[in-house]
Design an enzyme around this catalytic site. Structure first.
Site, short mmCIF file in Angstrom:
data_model
loop_
_atom_site.label_atom_id
_atom_site.label_comp_id
_atom_site.label_asym_id
_atom_site.label_seq_id
_atom_site.Cartn_x
_atom_site.Cartn_y
_atom_site.Cartn_z
N ASP A 317 -3.30 2.94 11.26
CA ASP A 317 -3.95 2.20 12.60
C ASP A 317 -2.88 1.79 13.69
O ASP A 317 -2.99 1.74 14.70
CB ASP A 317 -4.48 0.74 12.03
CG ASP A 317 -5.70 0.82 11.39
OD1 ASP A 317 -6.63 1.36 12.03
OD2 ASP A 317 -6.10 0.64 10.07
N TYR A 401 -12.41 -3.37 11.98
CA TYR A 401 -11.82 -4.46 11.19
C TYR A 401 -10.85 -5.21 12.47
O TYR A 401 -10.54 -4.74 13.27
CB TYR A 401 -10.63 -3.71 10.30
CG TYR A 401 -11.02 -4.10 8.88
CD1 TYR A 401 -11.58 -3.00 7.98
CD2 TYR A 401 -10.62 -5.08 8.33
CE1 TYR A 401 -12.20 -3.21 6.78
CE2 TYR A 401 -10.76 -5.51 6.83
CZ TYR A 401 -11.47 -4.45 6.08
OH TYR A 401 -11.94 -4.82 4.83
N HIS A 454 -5.60 -1.73 2.22
CA HIS A 454 -4.79 -2.11 3.51
C HIS A 454 -3.26 -2.11 3.05
O HIS A 454 -2.87 -2.87 2.48
CB HIS A 454 -5.28 -3.46 4.04
CG HIS A 454 -6.61 -3.37 4.39
ND1 HIS A 454 -7.32 -3.03 5.64
CD2 HIS A 454 -7.72 -3.80 3.63
CE1 HIS A 454 -8.49 -3.43 5.76
NE2 HIS A 454 -8.78 -3.67 4.39
#
Lengths: 694, 694
Positions: A317, A401, A454
């Site tokens: 990300d 998210y 994550h």
């Protein structure tokens, strides 16, 4: 590589302007200047800017200037530029803004810079009009007149060996909304188009062998109108007001924050979001450096479903999208409470104009509960002191998210990184009788939320009482000697087993929960006067899952930083991003993968002429990968209650005593006061919220 | 053992009074009644009461009454009594307070009940006048006229094989204060007297082979006068006010708290402190049981210095001293902030009179930050909802240390246990050139703070949608199939590997940080309608160190519960305390040790006629040992900044969707509102701290 050349860039003393500070992010004016200087030199008509960001001052130069700003040359302001020219040619460049000249500008073949919000936003409208996508929608039960109800979350393709790295591609994760306000993640579609932003064409559609028609389940919504219609809002929550009538306890000077002996420069960039520089602690008049630079430098979110093409779901990300670019504009009373100070963030858009996200950074204080307390059982003499904490936060939205990042400073010298995960699960379609095979959870009829991790990479550019630091692995260990032996008769001996890392290879270390493993960043040149142990900061991190994608697999290859909980490297100016400078469409092969694996291989190769193989008592960077493994469940849907995560950087043998003894207690009564009957009663009786000691 | 007989006690319907509730702790009047009933029957003149506490209702009876209070017999009120008769004879008894009769009263040989505050407070004055202690003080440099400056923290002896279990003993950890307000832990003395409270004599003094004269270092103080004289208080902390102008969001009915769909009975006893009973969650009108009883049931603090007699330092602070007995009286604005509700705690004193600790339990709400948030990157439509939390807390002082216990309820069904450790390190004397051998840290000249662990045992009497529950170990695991295989081509497959515990032996499990191990307490009789997985609560606990004292050693023998991170047993009414009912002076030998090891051995022995060997789909108790390993450093001294610890019990597959969607958002704007230009601006512009959605 252009990076090798950029390393050679040095600055000369120029007519330095007093502002901005060399650590400051580029201002809108500086971004405009950088673009105009490039345009003047390059003159590409259709050049699309991907990033114009601070080219951070070289550390040697910067530390010299910080040490002696009167005499040392002030580092020039410079811009780090990425742009894409027609034909998809990627250019990397550096512009000296002080001297107003382009230092370098070079085509970098075979790489793809991150996907910007503009890249993301361009895809959906085209998808709705693409005949082959319309055809796929019809196959699963969406009539073509309903194409306005089809949505897509365009992701970078990650890496797909069929398409390689030379053509910039996005994968479009497809959804449907019966009505515009419905949660689209309740209606995932089963196919995945591949988009070429250069040609604005969909070049391929991945269609699964077994089709999954559009779900006919009713919407599962979280919007206000739906909740009001369904069961209304609870009326049982009474407000909690938090006020600071005398204002905040911090002072802001430019982007430096001074709070409770801490001094911190708050930077920000398109990629890492918040960057904290030059963190110092004033220890009874001595300003002691602690960290040169702290940031979340990378992350990866691998999903665990092995069915094609879900292996492509492993978003980096930060490196593929940019935590700064995806920042939310924050608002008082919604995201934070109390007296808030905000900072904006300036970026470039594709056209080369500066853009601003208002209130990208939130700075505020919170009550931190009891800072310390002790009661003497003999006489109930007592001291109780409450603490405050300083929170520097930002929130970014990565498609479905939300990541809420809180850098928290405590008065006692502890630095805490809290992350809250919220937002919406990434979902995929499933048929009513389909078996998830354990790779996901049916969180709602027709909605398969895949297992995922994550994994964040914290970059710690340490400066514990100076640049020369050493990392020790610390394991709680049993003492030698069996039960009954003279040296350990009762078997109770235990100690902190410390293992010094002297090379980057030694420092590729995993977590061990059983030994309560921590890592100390120590300055072995300075011993605590009492303990005679090196002054240090200890990394206490307990959410440290193993990277679950297998060795040699796609994610493992690409996310070298996530293979171990800790890596340590010798500091180098150009080593900021542990999965490489340009992350999208890297394959991670052949070894070594970009970023950390490459740097470590270079540092430890026999042909290396550098001293980068030594990480003992030198300027080092610790890279820490932590995070969670998430097996979804229905309570996470349709929007996920925030899941918290935390880690600490704690001073150990750094201070010679508790550094918060001079925080005024809420209540204190000494034995002699008790004996004399002084200080009876308690602050509570005074009727004010924050009472003074008696 | 008396316990076997007590198991047989059953109650009959009596003239039940409407109050108190059967879960309520004994009131002062009930304590007085219990004592008077015993005195009437027993008539010991010098009987010293050790504990008079609620004899908890038998579960079968209690659950029948809870299910049908109109028709089922109301459980009698009863007192669990421990007393010591002249000659040190220990008596255990049960008194039926409803029928006003003593149910049983029996001498229990060879055990020692816990040390009360009165026991602790009796020792110091005697020590100052003991000739052999005066002599030892003189040897290390304290003249006899300064004996009023000598202090002692009397601990239970733990276990010392020289003295066994039949004579009640305390060890006196010795300290010195130059002045009455000085921190005595700066001046630990090197010898350790052993005290017999029955005879009020010191029976022995442990004197080390190498003497350590009294430290001449200046005081290291934290009291107000010392800080003012030394460097004064910082004036840079601005107040943070927390107010609830509309009052609290919870309702209290007796000792039941109703808050945000939770309903909890708050009990308290001398030993565990807070006991939470009958915890339920109102799920859209259906009251669903979650836990029957939650408490911290035991703890042990082993110290890591193998030199004699430090092996005796491994306090079981709950079983040997009592977390309730050691409770602090809490005060508004000092320990907690906002609108506080307090509960008192009633105990018995040695003379048999009821005594009260005012404000032993604190109940308050706090802002909990973002509960959930999502922004749609397309149009910046957004929802952000803030959460509150309910905190039920108590703080107890175990001689030098403070334990702050926070039971935290979240709106989303998560239950969090936070513990803050503060107070003062246990310290021992060291000579200027002495080597700590790594067993401790010199935190100040002459002060050796030994390594130690704080290991807590959380007792979870589960009731997840009913009493029949099953515990699964959950490990994040890689999928089968090597990289390149058809089933796992890219190597990214991973899943939650669940291992069912069917017997207590299988359930003796350790922590595994590498697999992010959690444990699910599941009701396999009830599947989530969407996921088809059993409804469950998941234990997420990351601070789970290994018990460092070695197998077969003193602490390992005594602290059976701490040998594993998890044990699971079938519920039994009398199995509350995992290190046994009477903990002081147990040796833990021969095996099985008291408490958990004995219960598990009994349950799994071939001669067992019970069904206690089955823990699958039955009424079970999960015992979880967690904590930290503490290697002291100078910043922990002379008083320790609070060190935090946390664990979560999270609903998984328990709800069919996010259970907090009906908490009113701070700010929300739907896509259709964005499209129509409605809801512009933000709550921040309204000028109130807690704004309503638009």
């Amino acid at each position: 590589m252009v990076l090798d050349r950029l390393k050679q860039v040095t600055y000369h003393v120029g007519s330095a302007s007093p502002t901005p500070h060399p650590f400051d992010p580029l201002s809108a004016a500086e971004i405009d200047l950088a673009v105009s200087l490039i345009r003047a030199k390059i003159n590409y008509e259709r050049l699309r800017f991907n990033a114009v960001s601070l080219w951070e001052p070289r550390k040697a130069e910067m530390t010299a200037w910080l040490a002696d700003p009167e005499n040392a040359p002030r580092p020039h302001r410079a811009a780090d530029v990425v742009a894409i020219a027609p034909g998809g040619k990627v250019y990397d460049g550096v512009v000296d803004l002080t001297d107003k000249k382009v230092i370098c500008w070079e085509h970098t073949p075979g790489v793809q810079p991150l996907i910007t919000m503009e890249d993301l936003n361009a895809v959906e409208a085209l998808a709705r009009n693409d005949p082959r996508i319309i055809e796929q929608c019809e196959i699963i039960g969406i009539p073509k007149e309903d194409m306005d109800k089809v949505y897509c979350d365009p992701w970078t393709i990650g890496y797909d060996e069929r398409f390689g790295s030379n053509v910039r591609l996005q994968q479009a994760l497809m959804y449907y909304r019966p009505n515009v306000d419905d949660c689209q993640y309740t209606y995932p579609l089963d196919f995945c188009p591949i988009f070429n932003p250069e040609t604005k064409e969909f070049i391929h559609i991945d269609v699964p062998p077994v089709r999954r028609p559009l779900s006919r389940a009713p919407p599962n919504n979280y919007d206000v109108k739906s909740i009001e219609n369904q069961y209304g809002y609870r009326d049982t929550v009474k407000p909690i007001h938090i006020t600071q009538p005398e204002g905040v306890s911090f002072k802001i000077n430019g982007r430096f924050i001074d709070w409770q002996n801490w001094n911190i420069h708050v930077g920000f960039n398109y990629r890492e979001g918040i960057v904290l520089n030059n963190i110092t602690f004033n220890d009874k008049g001595t300003v002691r450096p602690v960290f040169y630079r702290l940031s979340l430098a990378e992350m990866v979110v691998p999903y665990g479903n092995p069915e094609h093409p879900h292996q492509r779901k492993h978003a980096f990300d930060l490196g593929e999208y940019g935590g700064g670019y995806m920042s939310n504009s924050l608002s008082l009373g919604c995201d934070c409470k109390g007296a808030i100070h905000y900072m904006d963030a300036d970026f470039v858009n594709a056209a080369g104009a500066a853009t601003t996200i208002k209130n990208a950074i939130c700075i505020h204080e919170e009550d931190a509960g009891i800072l310390f307390k002790h009661t003497d059982f003999r006489d109930d003499s007592v001291i109780v002191t409450r603490g405050h904490k300083l929170v520097i936060s930002h929130i970014f939205t990565a498609a479905n998210y939300e990541y809420c990042i809180y850098w928290i400073f405590h008065q006692d010298g502890t630095l805490q990184l809290d992350i809250k995960l919220t937002g919406i699960l990434n979902t995929y379609a499933m048929n009513p009788d389909e078996d998830t095979h354990g790779w996901g959870t049916e969180v709602y009829p027709g909605v398969n939320a895949h297992n995922h991790q994550h994994l964040f990479c914290l970059r710690v550019d340490a400066n514990v009482d100076g640049p020369n630091n050493t990392v020790f692995q610390v394991d709680a260990a049993r003492g030698a000697g069996e039960v009954g032996s003279a040296e350990n008769k009762y078997g109770n001996a235990f100690y902190a087993k410390k293992t010094k890392y002297t090379t980057p290879l030694e420092a590729m270390a995993d977590y061990d929960g059983a030994t309560s493993r921590t890592w100390e960043i120590a300055n072995t040149n300075k011993l605590n006067p009492h303990s005679k142990k090196p002054v240090s900061y200890k990394l206490v991190s307990r959410e440290v899952p193993t990277l679950l994608p297998k060795e040699g697999g796609l994610t493992w290859n690409r996310a070298g930083f996530a293979r171990h909980a800790v890596h340590v490297t010798k500091y180098a100016d150009d080593q900021l991003y542990p999965a490489g400078r340009h992350v999208p469409q890297t394959s991670g092969t052949p070894a070594p993968s970009a970023g950390l694996p490459t740097w470590i291989a270079e540092a430890t190769s026999s042909s290396s002429s550098s001293d980068a193989s030594n990480i003992d008592n030198t300027d080092i960077v610790l890279w820490h990968t932590f995070g969670i493994t998430h097996f979804p469940s229905p309570e996470d849907f349709p929007i996920m209650p925030a899941e918290p995560m935390t880690l600490l950087l704690r001073p150990r043998n750094f201070f010679d005593r508790n550094p918060v003894l001079d925080v005024r207690p809420s209540w204190a009564r000494s034995p002699s006061q008790v004996a004399k009957g002084e200080g009876e009663g308690c602050c509570a009786k005074k009727g004010d919220g924050v009472s003074k000691y008696v």
